[in-house]
Design a protein around this motif. Sequence first.
Motif, short mmCIF file in Angstrom:
data_model
loop_
_atom_site.label_atom_id
_atom_site.label_comp_id
_atom_site.label_asym_id
_atom_site.label_seq_id
_atom_site.Cartn_x
_atom_site.Cartn_y
_atom_site.Cartn_z
N THR A 127 49.56 40.11 40.62
CA THR A 127 50.05 38.81 40.18
C THR A 127 49.11 38.26 39.11
OG1 THR A 127 50.84 38.44 42.41
CG2 THR A 127 50.75 36.52 40.96
N VAL A 128 49.71 37.69 38.06
CA VAL A 128 48.92 37.03 37.03
C VAL A 128 49.48 35.62 36.85
CG1 VAL A 128 48.26 37.04 34.59
CG2 VAL A 128 48.54 39.21 35.81
N ALA B 5 44.59 33.88 35.91
CA ALA B 5 44.05 34.17 37.23
C ALA B 5 44.76 35.43 37.71
CB ALA B 5 44.33 33.01 38.17
N VAL B 6 43.98 36.49 37.93
CA VAL B 6 44.62 37.78 38.23
C VAL B 6 44.28 38.25 39.64
CG1 VAL B 6 44.57 38.46 35.80
CG2 VAL B 6 42.69 39.14 37.28
N SER B 7 45.23 38.90 40.30
CA SER B 7 44.97 39.41 41.64
C SER B 7 44.16 40.70 41.53
CB SER B 7 46.29 39.64 42.38
OG SER B 7 46.98 40.70 41.76
N ASP B 8 43.70 41.19 42.68
CA ASP B 8 42.77 42.33 42.66
C ASP B 8 43.38 43.59 42.05
OD1 ASP B 8 40.74 40.86 43.68
OD2 ASP B 8 41.25 41.29 45.79
N TYR C 44 45.27 43.91 39.48
CA TYR C 44 45.51 43.85 38.04
C TYR C 44 44.43 44.61 37.28
CZ TYR C 44 45.64 41.94 33.34
OH TYR C 44 45.67 41.82 31.97
N PRO C 45 44.69 45.35 36.22
CA PRO C 45 46.03 45.74 35.76
C PRO C 45 46.52 46.98 36.51
CG PRO C 45 44.36 46.55 34.24
CD PRO C 45 43.63 45.81 35.33
N LEU C 46 47.82 47.07 36.73
CA LEU C 46 48.39 48.23 37.45
C LEU C 46 48.36 49.46 36.56
CD1 LEU C 46 51.49 46.63 39.21
CD2 LEU C 46 49.22 47.08 40.15
N ILE C 47 48.53 49.27 35.25
CA ILE C 47 48.47 50.38 34.30
C ILE C 47 47.56 49.95 33.16
CG2 ILE C 47 49.79 51.73 32.61
CD1 ILE C 47 52.17 51.53 34.47
N GLY C 48 46.72 50.83 32.71
CA GLY C 48 45.81 50.50 31.63
C GLY C 48 44.49 49.95 32.16
N GLN C 49 43.63 49.61 31.26
CA GLN C 49 42.30 49.16 31.65
C GLN C 49 41.91 47.93 30.85
OE1 GLN C 49 41.02 53.02 30.67
NE2 GLN C 49 40.19 53.45 32.70
#
Lengths: 245, 832
Positions: free
Chosen positions: B85-86, B106-109, B111-116
């Motif tokens: 979640t962002v 504010a990002v959940s743990d 994040y990111p699901l793809i990429g860096q």
Amino acid sequence: MIRVQNLCKTVTSGAQELAILRGINLEIKAGESAAIIGVSGAGKSTLLGLLAGLDNATSGDIYLHGQNISLMTEDQRAALRAQHVGFVFQSFQLLPGLTALENVMLPLELSGHASPETAARVFLEKVDLADRGHHYPRQLSGGEQQRVALARAFAVEPDILFADEPTGNLDEQTGQRIIELLFALNSETRTTLVLVTHEMALAQRCGRQFVMHDGVLTEAVSNAESADTGMKQSSPAQSGELPCA
Amino acid sequence: MRLMMLALRNIRRAWRGGELGLLAFSLTLAVSIVTGIAGFSERLSRGMEQQSHHFLAADRVLKTARTVPDSWLLEAQQRGLKTATVASFRSMIYAGEQMQLASIRAVSDGYPLIGQLGVSDAAFGDAQLVEHGPSAGELWLDSRLLALLDLTTGGEAGVGEADFTVSRALISEPDRGNMNEMLAPRAMINLADLAATKVVQPGSLVRYRYLFAGSEAQLADYENWLTPLLEAGQRWEDVRDGQPAMATTLKRAEGYLLLAASLGVALAGAAIALAARRYGQRNSDNVAVMKTLGARRRQILHHYLAQLALLCAAAIVLGGLLGHGLQWALFASLQGLIDIDIPPPVWRPLLVGAITALLCTAVFALPPVWRLSKVAPLRVLRRDTEDSSEGMVASALIGVTGIGGLMWWYSGNIQLSAALLVASIALGLLATVLVLWLVSQARRLSAGRSRGALRLALAAIYRRRFANAFQVASFALALMTLTSLGLLRANLLVDWQMQLTEGAPNHFLINIQPTEIAPLEGFFQEHGLSNAGLYPMVRGRLTHIDQRAIKDIADIDAERGNVNREINLSWAAELPSDNRIEAGTWWTASDLVATERVPVSVEADLAKQLQLSLGSELSFNIGGQSLVAVVSSIRSLDWSSMRPNFYFIFPPDSLRDYAGSYITSFYLPAAEKPLLTDLLRAFPTMTLIEIDALIAQMNTVVGQVSAAIGLVLALVVVCALLVSVANVQASLDSRLQENAILRALGASRQLIANGLLLEFAAVGFLAGLLAALGSNIALYGVQRWVLDMAPVWHGSVFMVVPVLGAMTMAITGWLYCRVVISTPPLQVLARQ
């Protein structure tokens, strides 16, 4: 062994009909040797093709080994050839991709022979080419190629052997060797031989001689049998009637 | 078993005979090219697709203005999807005496699901890649914020009521591409800290992005479950929705690779057909002999079918391996050019290759073998017994159907395949008519006049006029393919380069106060920077269309229409230079005096989405005040121009009562980046947006696509040459014979060589002319209907392609016909 009745072959060229064979009658018994002589275009090769079942006649019947091949399908005729017929050609007709040995093995394989290689080697031996078995046709001289062709023809131990100008592409000396070999094998296997040639000398080697002229076949009666007439027509066309019309 | 052994022995013998070699070579090459191109394009496009998912930081995103029920996320997790979640909002960040408005995520743990994420320990430092965002209590600030707040990493800063340790400089985010979120410098915290900041209150403007990643099946499954639950304002996006520019690029690349591969298949098919025909012809004598020796038709069929089956199997295995090698070579040659992770090889291209081999064998190689089984044994005595034209029409039909079917199956696009096929057939017919006509003209004109090599060439062309017509047609098709693809590539690149011109603005500067305009222009002048002009900007929200509230207009997708948020409104006396009026008229000074109603100019795409027409009445809410305006013109513009662009432009003075600021864009070379710190220190309240990162991403994709296109083009060249070679080889036997006779009659080698060269050059030249014409026509269609581009006419190919065709054909013909000249005549004549 071979019986031909009223055999006619007509081809259409454009709107014209051309009679190549006009009512041939012929009977050759088992073990006989017969030569068909004549000038180029007389119809010799056409007759040979028909006798071997390579083509269909326009009319008439051909009995080979007691069976009427005029009523057979192409495949049935092929099966008959595989069992009873051998062939020697003017242009050798060896398969270029196969070695000498493999060329000799081919008809043996086709007729379902149990051990084609052994049989093929025996016949290559007979034509003095045992050591050339692994050579390809292009590596052999014309005479050698024709000897391979002879081995191939005799390997299936045919009842009938057809030979189409077997020395036509060879020089005289080589041709002579081939003829010697052909007749030696022929007498050894007691094969019925039908030979097409334009050389009288070669024809004389056969028991019977037929002359093809303008689509009509006439037997030249051997001196022993009929010294007075000299010629005997085998065709009903002698009466002036045209059976193919 | 015995049959198998016999087949193996037969194939060994046939191989030695030489005829099988050519067919095997064509078939193997077809399989390897198909496997190679299919694998290459599939892996490349999957790679690009995966890469593009980095831009979303997920496979799919659910965008919403409110939080969604936890059960939605639970449902996704139960279906095997990963979620994150962002929450994005704007807030002030405080550091000591300094404060600065920031766009905070504010990002959940997860994040990111793809990429860096790229982070650094110092502002403007080199990025290190990390898998996840900040932990609870940490605050990551982008370099500009660090500079503006006079902070270094390790310092303290506050957001709302919570205090954080500034642990990293945030250099890059995979999903930074979204312009709307870039209007303020970026800061990032952990989602767990969001509540503690207390900045998110009822009514405050927070946007949520729920990220999902998983297999396509899981995603599709979840999407089916979710879609009925979505409310207005909630939007499910994949990369194509989120990144229109990227989507267009990918679509074009896919279209291009597909096109190239389809034509490659068609060419390979033609080569196989030619090789198989020759295989059939060269085996006719053998079949006649075998039949004379007693072989039945069934045996002949078995014999050759076994050969074909073994050949096909060998071609699949060998071609598959070579195709893999080809893929490997293609990717290896792209190394350094491609900045994406290539997915591992997949089985599908091998399957494609195998099915291609089976189809090609069945369609192209089977008919000649079938005819072979019907060869009359009489051929051993009389060569003229075969009617070689028998079944030609049928096998041509089967071939064309086969090629068409392959192309269709391969591209999955029946329109494209049908168009290509029809074009090829038309080209073939045209080639035949043209060649026959030219040959008869040349013969008539040259009767008794031409000498030597020219007469030989003319005689040879005439004798083989039907074969030559086919040769011209197939070579023309190959040349046409190359020309079309070559031009198309140039076209695509030019098109893309226009979007990404060197020196295009790469930074936006907003929040420029009217009082700052003069000092800012001074700054630009001092540092030799040019800008795209300063445009005023007022933030406002569209509320009503023709007195109906936006939220009540059911058939407007408010989210897609970009109207459910504050929009930048501008004013201008003159139409911006790169905008074009599509409907209505731009205002003049006299118009403005004459009318009482405020006119407004609307961007064309938005006007279409909102179903606006000239005269529509629009109500805006600007800082709590209302403004009513009437649509007076509709403008089209290029959003990728990297200049300030606006949905709504008003006349000067009509927005005078509303507080506004100015916006500009400018180009700054990468080497002068440190100047940005000076700029921000001099004008601390302005907001800087770095577009160059976005441009770099786009450039990478363009680079990949054009490199891939170059390689696929090279493969099509191989296919085309294969067709030419098969063509030349098909005529080899008769050439050998003719030239042996000619030489036996006293023709010199030079004469025969010149005759050959002239003949091939003429064929190549004609093919080139047809190809130039055909490619222009094909290109028109492809640009217009497949690639969605404006068609361009290319006259220069009429000069280049015929000459190239003549040269290529002469060289190919020469290489493969040298044997005709070098073989001693006796050797040829003795074979007969």
